[in-house]
Design a protein around this motif. Structure first.
Motif, PDB file in Angstrom:
ATOM      1  N   ALA A   7      47.048  47.728  36.891  1.00 47.43           N
ATOM      2  CA  ALA A   7      47.617  46.715  37.781  1.00 47.43           C
ATOM      3  C   ALA A   7      46.807  45.420  37.758  1.00 47.43           C
ATOM      4  CB  ALA A   7      47.700  47.259  39.209  1.00 47.43           C
ATOM      5  N   ALA A   8      45.519  45.511  37.388  1.00 51.26           N
ATOM      6  CA  ALA A   8      44.656  44.325  37.375  1.00 51.26           C
ATOM      7  C   ALA A   8      44.914  43.412  36.185  1.00 51.26           C
ATOM      8  CB  ALA A   8      43.189  44.753  37.374  1.00 51.26           C
ATOM      9  N   LYS A   9      45.637  43.867  35.192  1.00 48.26           N
ATOM     10  CA  LYS A   9      45.781  43.086  33.955  1.00 48.26           C
ATOM     11  C   LYS A   9      46.331  41.674  34.186  1.00 48.26           C
ATOM     12  CE  LYS A   9      46.035  46.907  30.648  1.00 48.26           C
ATOM     13  NZ  LYS A   9      44.943  46.472  29.753  1.00 48.26           N
ATOM     14  N   PRO A  10      47.400  41.484  34.964  1.00 48.25           N
ATOM     15  CA  PRO A  10      47.859  40.104  35.205  1.00 48.25           C
ATOM     16  C   PRO A  10      46.815  39.251  35.922  1.00 48.25           C
ATOM     17  CG  PRO A  10      49.557  41.697  35.816  1.00 48.25           C
ATOM     18  CD  PRO A  10      48.299  42.472  35.573  1.00 48.25           C
ATOM     19  N   LEU A  11      46.046  39.862  36.847  1.00 46.54           N
ATOM     20  CA  LEU A  11      45.000  39.114  37.551  1.00 46.54           C
ATOM     21  C   LEU A  11      43.885  38.707  36.591  1.00 46.54           C
ATOM     22  CD1 LEU A  11      44.708  41.389  40.734  1.00 46.54           C
ATOM     23  CD2 LEU A  11      46.033  39.278  40.473  1.00 46.54           C
ATOM     24  N   ILE A  12      43.530  39.606  35.689  1.00 47.44           N
ATOM     25  CA  ILE A  12      42.478  39.308  34.713  1.00 47.44           C
ATOM     26  C   ILE A  12      42.932  38.201  33.778  1.00 47.44           C
ATOM     27  CG2 ILE A  12      41.234  40.254  32.720  1.00 47.44           C
ATOM     28  CD1 ILE A  12      41.181  42.947  34.241  1.00 47.44           C
ATOM     29  N   ARG A  13      44.180  38.272  33.331  1.00 49.96           N
ATOM     30  CA  ARG A  13      44.670  37.226  32.437  1.00 49.96           C
ATOM     31  C   ARG A  13      44.710  35.871  33.146  1.00 49.96           C
ATOM     32  NH1 ARG A  13      48.192  34.051  30.210  1.00 49.96           N
ATOM     33  NH2 ARG A  13      48.490  34.109  27.941  1.00 49.96           N
ATOM     34  N   ALA A  14      45.136  35.868  34.403  1.00 51.26           N
ATOM     35  CA  ALA A  14      45.178  34.613  35.156  1.00 51.26           C
ATOM     36  C   ALA A  14      43.778  34.040  35.332  1.00 51.26           C
ATOM     37  CB  ALA A  14      45.839  34.852  36.517  1.00 51.26           C
ATOM     38  N   ALA A  15      42.799  34.910  35.570  1.00 50.82           N
ATOM     39  CA  ALA A  15      41.417  34.439  35.693  1.00 50.82           C
ATOM     40  C   ALA A  15      40.903  33.911  34.361  1.00 50.82           C
ATOM     41  CB  ALA A  15      40.528  35.576  36.197  1.00 50.82           C
ATOM     42  N   ALA A  16      41.233  34.598  33.261  1.00 55.10           N
ATOM     43  CA  ALA A  16      40.815  34.138  31.940  1.00 55.10           C
ATOM     44  C   ALA A  16      41.418  32.776  31.619  1.00 55.10           C
ATOM     45  CB  ALA A  16      41.211  35.164  30.882  1.00 55.10           C
ATOM     46  N   GLU A  17      42.635  32.550  32.079  1.00 49.95           N
ATOM     47  CA  GLU A  17      43.302  31.256  31.873  1.00 49.95           C
ATOM     48  C   GLU A  17      42.479  30.119  32.456  1.00 49.95           C
ATOM     49  OE1 GLU A  17      46.058  28.377  31.036  1.00 49.95           O
ATOM     50  OE2 GLU A  17      46.644  30.459  30.662  1.00 49.95           O
ATOM     51  N   THR A  18      41.819  30.359  33.589  1.00 52.83           N
ATOM     52  CA  THR A  18      41.089  29.287  34.274  1.00 52.83           C
ATOM     53  C   THR A  18      39.803  28.891  33.555  1.00 52.83           C
ATOM     54  OG1 THR A  18      39.775  30.772  35.700  1.00 52.83           O
ATOM     55  CG2 THR A  18      41.968  30.132  36.490  1.00 52.83           C
ATOM     56  N   ILE A  19      39.312  29.731  32.651  1.00 54.94           N
ATOM     57  CA  ILE A  19      38.046  29.409  31.980  1.00 54.94           C
ATOM     58  C   ILE A  19      38.216  29.157  30.481  1.00 54.94           C
ATOM     59  CG2 ILE A  19      36.648  30.654  33.664  1.00 54.94           C
ATOM     60  CD1 ILE A  19      36.430  32.966  31.656  1.00 54.94           C
ATOM     61  N   THR A  20      39.442  29.270  29.966  1.00 53.40           N
ATOM     62  CA  THR A  20      39.673  29.056  28.534  1.00 53.40           C
ATOM     63  C   THR A  20      39.701  27.563  28.235  1.00 53.40           C
ATOM     64  OG1 THR A  20      40.934  31.111  28.344  1.00 53.40           O
ATOM     65  CG2 THR A  20      41.247  29.468  26.613  1.00 53.40           C
ATOM     66  N   PRO A  21      38.838  27.073  27.355  1.00 57.06           N
ATOM     67  CA  PRO A  21      38.766  25.639  27.100  1.00 57.06           C
ATOM     68  C   PRO A  21      39.871  25.146  26.155  1.00 57.06           C
ATOM     69  CG  PRO A  21      37.190  26.768  25.714  1.00 57.06           C
ATOM     70  CD  PRO A  21      37.817  27.829  26.581  1.00 57.06           C
TER      71      PRO A  21
ATOM     72  N   ARG B 131      34.365  41.365  35.629  1.00 57.57           N
ATOM     73  CA  ARG B 131      33.041  41.268  36.253  1.00 57.57           C
ATOM     74  C   ARG B 131      32.747  39.851  36.719  1.00 57.57           C
ATOM     75  NH1 ARG B 131      29.873  45.241  31.899  1.00 57.57           N
ATOM     76  NH2 ARG B 131      30.559  47.195  32.873  1.00 57.57           N
ATOM     77  N   LEU B 132      33.105  38.871  35.903  1.00 59.77           N
ATOM     78  CA  LEU B 132      32.865  37.482  36.302  1.00 59.77           C
ATOM     79  C   LEU B 132      33.516  37.178  37.645  1.00 59.77           C
ATOM     80  CD1 LEU B 132      33.344  35.430  33.000  1.00 59.77           C
ATOM     81  CD2 LEU B 132      31.285  35.503  34.418  1.00 59.77           C
ATOM     82  N   PHE B 133      34.734  37.701  37.852  1.00 59.75           N
ATOM     83  CA  PHE B 133      35.495  37.380  39.063  1.00 59.75           C
ATOM     84  C   PHE B 133      35.515  38.536  40.061  1.00 59.75           C
ATOM     85  CE2 PHE B 133      36.911  34.440  35.839  1.00 59.75           C
ATOM     86  CZ  PHE B 133      37.116  33.258  36.529  1.00 59.75           C
ATOM     87  N   ALA B 134      34.804  39.628  39.763  1.00 65.85           N
ATOM     88  CA  ALA B 134      34.767  40.819  40.635  1.00 65.85           C
ATOM     89  C   ALA B 134      36.175  41.237  41.041  1.00 65.85           C
ATOM     90  CB  ALA B 134      33.891  40.558  41.864  1.00 65.85           C
ATOM     91  N   ILE B 135      37.026  41.415  40.063  1.00 65.47           N
ATOM     92  CA  ILE B 135      38.420  41.815  40.319  1.00 65.47           C
ATOM     93  C   ILE B 135      38.435  43.316  40.593  1.00 65.47           C
ATOM     94  CG2 ILE B 135      40.725  42.010  39.293  1.00 65.47           C
ATOM     95  CD1 ILE B 135      40.043  39.438  37.702  1.00 65.47           C
ATOM     96  N   ASP B 136      38.730  43.666  41.847  1.00 68.02           N
ATOM     97  CA  ASP B 136      38.595  45.072  42.258  1.00 68.02           C
ATOM     98  C   ASP B 136      39.913  45.836  42.267  1.00 68.02           C
ATOM     99  OD1 ASP B 136      39.753  43.904  44.447  1.00 68.02           O
ATOM    100  OD2 ASP B 136      38.089  44.335  45.823  1.00 68.02           O
ATOM    101  N   THR B 137      40.979  45.226  41.793  1.00 69.64           N
ATOM    102  CA  THR B 137      42.248  45.947  41.634  1.00 69.64           C
ATOM    103  C   THR B 137      42.123  46.891  40.449  1.00 69.64           C
ATOM    104  OG1 THR B 137      43.484  44.065  42.497  1.00 69.64           O
ATOM    105  CG2 THR B 137      44.723  45.685  41.226  1.00 69.64           C
ATOM    106  N   PRO B 138      42.510  48.157  40.583  1.00 68.31           N
ATOM    107  CA  PRO B 138      42.380  49.085  39.456  1.00 68.31           C
ATOM    108  C   PRO B 138      43.297  48.706  38.297  1.00 68.31           C
ATOM    109  CG  PRO B 138      42.654  50.273  41.532  1.00 68.31           C
ATOM    110  CD  PRO B 138      42.952  48.837  41.820  1.00 68.31           C
ATOM    111  N   LEU B 139      42.855  49.041  37.088  1.00 64.57           N
ATOM    112  CA  LEU B 139      43.703  48.916  35.920  1.00 64.57           C
ATOM    113  C   LEU B 139      44.778  50.004  35.970  1.00 64.57           C
ATOM    114  CD1 LEU B 139      40.947  48.360  33.216  1.00 64.57           C
ATOM    115  CD2 LEU B 139      42.614  46.665  33.986  1.00 64.57           C
TER     116      LEU B 139
END
Length: 342
Positions: free
Chosen positions: A157-171, A147-155
């Motif tokens: 297949a979206a899992k690598p995109l979600i993880r990459a996005a999470a990487e950018t905000i993990t402190p 939701r934060l990144f509005a990732i519209d690829t269905p699961l």
């Protein structure tokens, strides 16, 4: 901005859980973190909390768990489901004691080498128990990030995109608190349905909120109907006791105490493989249980035995104490259903 805002929210709203340390304090006991993460795989916090308390009371350290009777551990696990986790729990405890002098490795790579620990669990333990920067993505985090990144690829297949996005905000600091804050946000605010966006500390950064369609994320694949299977559970009673058997060590519900059952097949198998010759009576109604990969409908057959020796893998169990047998959920359901007819 996202880590700062989320951690400020977590400091004020963190859930009090028996395996957690309060926000901003030193990491908790790695044993408790590991145990909770294994229990929480595909199981709710409400279900896990009392079971966790029972486990750490009976087996307060990894060494105590490694030395425990496997039968007792499996019985204590009953009702949590996915029983391979319990077998891996024992194997992992033994490995930590024998190969690591009773201390859990403090890196993701070291943790992944242990039985039953995959990428997610290794990241969670590394972050929460050891303060390592790790990208921790469970189902709640997956929803928040999509939701934060509005990732519209269905699961999925979206899992690598979600993880990459999470990487950018993990402190780099307070990694454990950040991981748990993401989980709490997904549980309390960024819920699957009707998310409470007005209460969310991240709403100004959330693209799905800006689009006005948070419910649309994550995009899920079309559901596929589960295969249907059928079976018969046998309740053989004698002198206030019922016959229980030990299921084979490998396979579904492996090694657990259970009521005898015939094969589980694509059509009702009737009286295939009863545990004894007896005057069997089929009760009205069935018991239904949904496993991960199939739905199971079970007929219930009951009989009395005047004299019968249990099979090598079985034993007579007091009916009045059936709740203490540690039966898996499907067999506990059957026992309760049969009990209502007795």
């Amino acid at each position: 901005m996202i880590p700062h805002d989320l951690l400020a929210w977590y400091d004020a709203n963190a859930r009090l859980l028996p395996w957690r340390a309060p926000p901003g304090t030193p990491p908790p006991d790695p044993y408790r973190v590991w145990l909770s993460e294994i229990m929480l795989q595909q199981t709710t916090v409400a279900t896990v909390r009392p079971r966790f308390e029972t486990f750490v009371t009976r087996w307060p350290t990894v060494a105590a768990l490694a030395a425990a009777d496997e039968v007792e551990v499996m019985a204590a696990w009953a009702g949590l489901g996915y029983y391979s986790r319990a077998r891996n729990l024992i194997a992992c405890a033994c490995t930590v004691v024998t190969d690591h002098a009773g201390r859990f490795p403090d890196t993701e790579d070291g943790l992944r080498a242990l039985p039953g620990i995959g990428s997610y669990t290794a990241a969670a333990i590394a972050a929460i128990a050891f303060g390592r920067r790790a990208v921790v993505v469970d189902g709640n985090v997956e929803r928040v990030v999509s939701r934060l990144f509005a990732i519209d690829t269905p699961l999925p297949a979206a899992k690598p995109l979600i993880r990459a996005a999470a990487e950018t905000i993990t402190p780099a600091t307070r990694a454990g608190d950040f991981a748990q804050a993401m989980m709490d946000l997904g549980t309390a605010i960024c819920t699957p349905r009707n998310p409470k966006c007005l209460l969310c500390p991240l709403r100004t950064a959330c693209r799905a909120h800006a689009l006005g369609t948070p419910d649309a994320f994550p995009v899920k694949p079309r559901k596929i109907a589960k295969p249907q299977r059928y079976g018969t559970i046998f309740w053989l009673e004698r002198d206030g006791q019922v016959l229980l058997v030990r299921r084979p060590p490998r396979g579904l519900l492996g090694g657990m105490r259970a009521l005898p059952t015939g094969p589980w097949s694509d059509s009702p198998p009737a009286f295939a493989d009863p545990p004894a010759r007896a005057n069997w009576r089929v009760l009205d109604g069935t018991v239904t249980h949904v496993f991960t990969h199939f739905r199971l409908d079970l007929a219930l057959a009951v009989a009395h035995a005047d004299a019968h020796e249990p099979p090598a893998d079985g034993a007579w169990w007091p009916i009045a104490e059936i709740e203490s047998a540690g039966l898996p959920t499907v067999f506990a359901k059957a026992a309760r259903a049969i009990g209502r007819t007795r």
